[in-house]
Design a protein around this motif. Structure first.
Motif, PDB file in Angstrom:
ATOM      1  N   ILE A   1       5.766  -2.896 -12.893  1.00 27.93           N
ATOM      2  CA  ILE A   1       5.979  -4.278 -12.467  1.00 27.93           C
ATOM      3  C   ILE A   1       6.182  -4.248 -10.960  1.00 27.93           C
ATOM      4  O   ILE A   1       7.163  -3.701 -10.466  1.00 27.93           O
ATOM      5  CB  ILE A   1       7.204  -4.897 -13.147  1.00 27.93           C
ATOM      6  N   LEU A   2       5.218  -4.804 -10.237  1.00 27.90           N
ATOM      7  CA  LEU A   2       5.281  -4.775  -8.776  1.00 27.90           C
ATOM      8  C   LEU A   2       5.853  -6.078  -8.252  1.00 27.90           C
ATOM      9  O   LEU A   2       5.296  -7.156  -8.474  1.00 27.90           O
ATOM     10  CB  LEU A   2       3.891  -4.542  -8.184  1.00 27.90           C
ATOM     11  N   ILE A   3       6.965  -5.987  -7.572  1.00 35.37           N
ATOM     12  CA  ILE A   3       7.561  -7.150  -6.914  1.00 35.37           C
ATOM     13  C   ILE A   3       7.076  -7.162  -5.470  1.00 35.37           C
ATOM     14  O   ILE A   3       7.348  -6.232  -4.711  1.00 35.37           O
ATOM     15  CB  ILE A   3       9.096  -7.092  -6.984  1.00 35.37           C
ATOM     16  N   GLY A   4       6.331  -8.193  -5.123  1.00 32.27           N
ATOM     17  CA  GLY A   4       5.712  -8.252  -3.791  1.00 32.27           C
ATOM     18  C   GLY A   4       6.663  -8.777  -2.734  1.00 32.27           C
ATOM     19  O   GLY A   4       6.446  -9.857  -2.176  1.00 32.27           O
TER      20      GLY A   4
ATOM     21  N   ARG B   1       8.459   0.629 -15.053  1.00 35.39           N
ATOM     22  CA  ARG B   1       8.982   0.895 -13.703  1.00 35.39           C
ATOM     23  C   ARG B   1       8.862  -0.372 -12.863  1.00 35.39           C
ATOM     24  O   ARG B   1       7.867  -1.087 -12.941  1.00 35.39           O
ATOM     25  CB  ARG B   1       8.201   2.030 -13.035  1.00 35.39           C
ATOM     26  N   PHE B   2       9.872  -0.630 -12.056  1.00 37.49           N
ATOM     27  CA  PHE B   2       9.860  -1.754 -11.129  1.00 37.49           C
ATOM     28  C   PHE B   2       9.727  -1.211  -9.711  1.00 37.49           C
ATOM     29  O   PHE B   2      10.535  -0.382  -9.273  1.00 37.49           O
ATOM     30  CB  PHE B   2      11.155  -2.573 -11.247  1.00 37.49           C
ATOM     31  N   LEU B   3       8.694  -1.645  -9.014  1.00 38.82           N
ATOM     32  CA  LEU B   3       8.471  -1.206  -7.634  1.00 38.82           C
ATOM     33  C   LEU B   3       8.421  -2.414  -6.708  1.00 38.82           C
ATOM     34  O   LEU B   3       8.114  -3.532  -7.134  1.00 38.82           O
ATOM     35  CB  LEU B   3       7.152  -0.423  -7.533  1.00 38.82           C
ATOM     36  N   ARG B   4       8.712  -2.178  -5.420  1.00 35.82           N
ATOM     37  CA  ARG B   4       8.644  -3.230  -4.404  1.00 35.82           C
ATOM     38  C   ARG B   4       7.706  -2.760  -3.295  1.00 35.82           C
ATOM     39  O   ARG B   4       7.871  -1.657  -2.761  1.00 35.82           O
ATOM     40  CB  ARG B   4      10.041  -3.510  -3.839  1.00 35.82           C
TER      41      ARG B   4
END
Length: 316
Positions: A27-30, A77-80
């Motif tokens: 899950i990409l948080i922009g 996974r959560f990435l920024r």
């Protein structure tokens, strides 16, 4: 947007299927690209967000996404994207830009519409798909999911991955869900959305306002329940609303929302916990009065008024 709504649930439900198959879900948080602003579908330049606004918007995402995903599993996974994009130096940005042409970036429908309308296109709007494509290079995903309005952004990611010697990701596009107005895609900016963190009764009530024509799409894209063959569309819509509220809030809360809706709108009873508001200014119009009573916006107040949700002395 700072509000995840049931329209986002279309992609999230599809990702959940990949999770159940054992795939690693990212899950990409922009948090960087949100400060640039996605021009997709915008007749004018999108208002840029501050870092503080972006972080505020994202703080509840994990909790809300957890209503669909099992976020306790190791394959989520959560990435920024600020983590890697802010490390780019001017020379790196020039190198990235060299993989793109102005003519390719101008292919976007909304840019063509702006040109025909004599409206401006800002340079930073060209940068959004480039930075989003760079996310694909960093993550090296096998497949990226998005709404059909994101097709050009996702293809741009494939293009850059290939140019940089990586296997290009596959893309999977999901339908867009029309909002409560039944015309435009669900969006917070259009105030036609049904938020994942809204009160269950509010969520239930909003679903009940959608047109009958939208029900097949809502059942198909937003739930795992088949639309029943029922002559009474109101009963079908009650099932739809109950099903969606149950997905995000649980069985008992959904049943309570259903019973409350039937009690208020079918039997025309006033709920026992209905709050009272004393107004001193007698010159308020109905819209301002509803804002005083706690309705979130004037557009929401107008929707409630037009759809018979407001009565004065028992008259709608």
């Amino acid at each position: 947007t700072g509000q995840l709504h049931i329209g986002h649930g279309v992609v999230l439900k599809k990702l959940r299927q990949f999770q159940d198959l054992g795939c690693v879900i990212i899950i990409l948080i922009g948090d960087f690209t949100a400060t640039v602003g996605d021009p997709t579908g915008k007749a004018d330049a999108r208002k840029k967000l501050t870092k503080k606004q972006v972080l505020s918007n994202a703080k509840d995402y994990k909790k809300l996404i957890g209503k669909i995903f099992d976020t306790t599993k190791s394959n989520v996974r959560f990435l920024r994207n600020e983590k890697w994009t802010n490390k780019l130096k001017p020379a790196d940005m020039l190198a990235l830009a060299s993989y793109f042409t102005v003519s390719r970036l101008l292919e976007r429908d909304m840019f063509q519409e702006r040109i025909r309308a004599g409206k401006e296109i800002h340079v930073h709007e060209f940068l959004y798909p480039i930075f989003q494509a760079y996310d694909s290079v960093i993550i090296k995903a096998d497949i990226e999911l998005g709404g059909v309005d994101q097709k050009l952004n996702l293809i741009t990611g494939r293009h850059l991955m290939e140019k940089m010697g990586l296997p290009p990701q596959q893309i999977l596009l999901t339908p867009l869900i029309e909002g409560t107005d039944g015309v435009k895609k669900m969006s917070k900016s259009l105030n036609n959305y049904i938020g994942l963190n809204e009160e269950p009764e509010e969520m239930f009530g909003k679903i009940m306002t959608i047109s009958d024509q939208l029900m097949p799409k809502y059942f198909d894209c937003l739930t795992d329940t088949d639309m029943p063959l029922e002559d009474n569309p109101r009963n079908v819509k009650l099932l739809l609303a109950e099903t969606i509220v149950e997905m995000y809030r649980g069985r008992s809360i959904a049943q309570k929302a259903l019973n409350n809706f039937i009690k208020v709108f079918s039997k025309k009873e006033i709920p026992a916990d209905m709050p009272e508001l004393r107004i001193i200014d007698q010159k308020l119009n109905i819209i301002d009065l509803l804002i005083e009573a706690g309705v979130k916006s004037k557009s929401e107040a107008r929707r409630l008024t037009e759809q018979g949700g407001v009565k004065i002395d028992s008259v709608a």
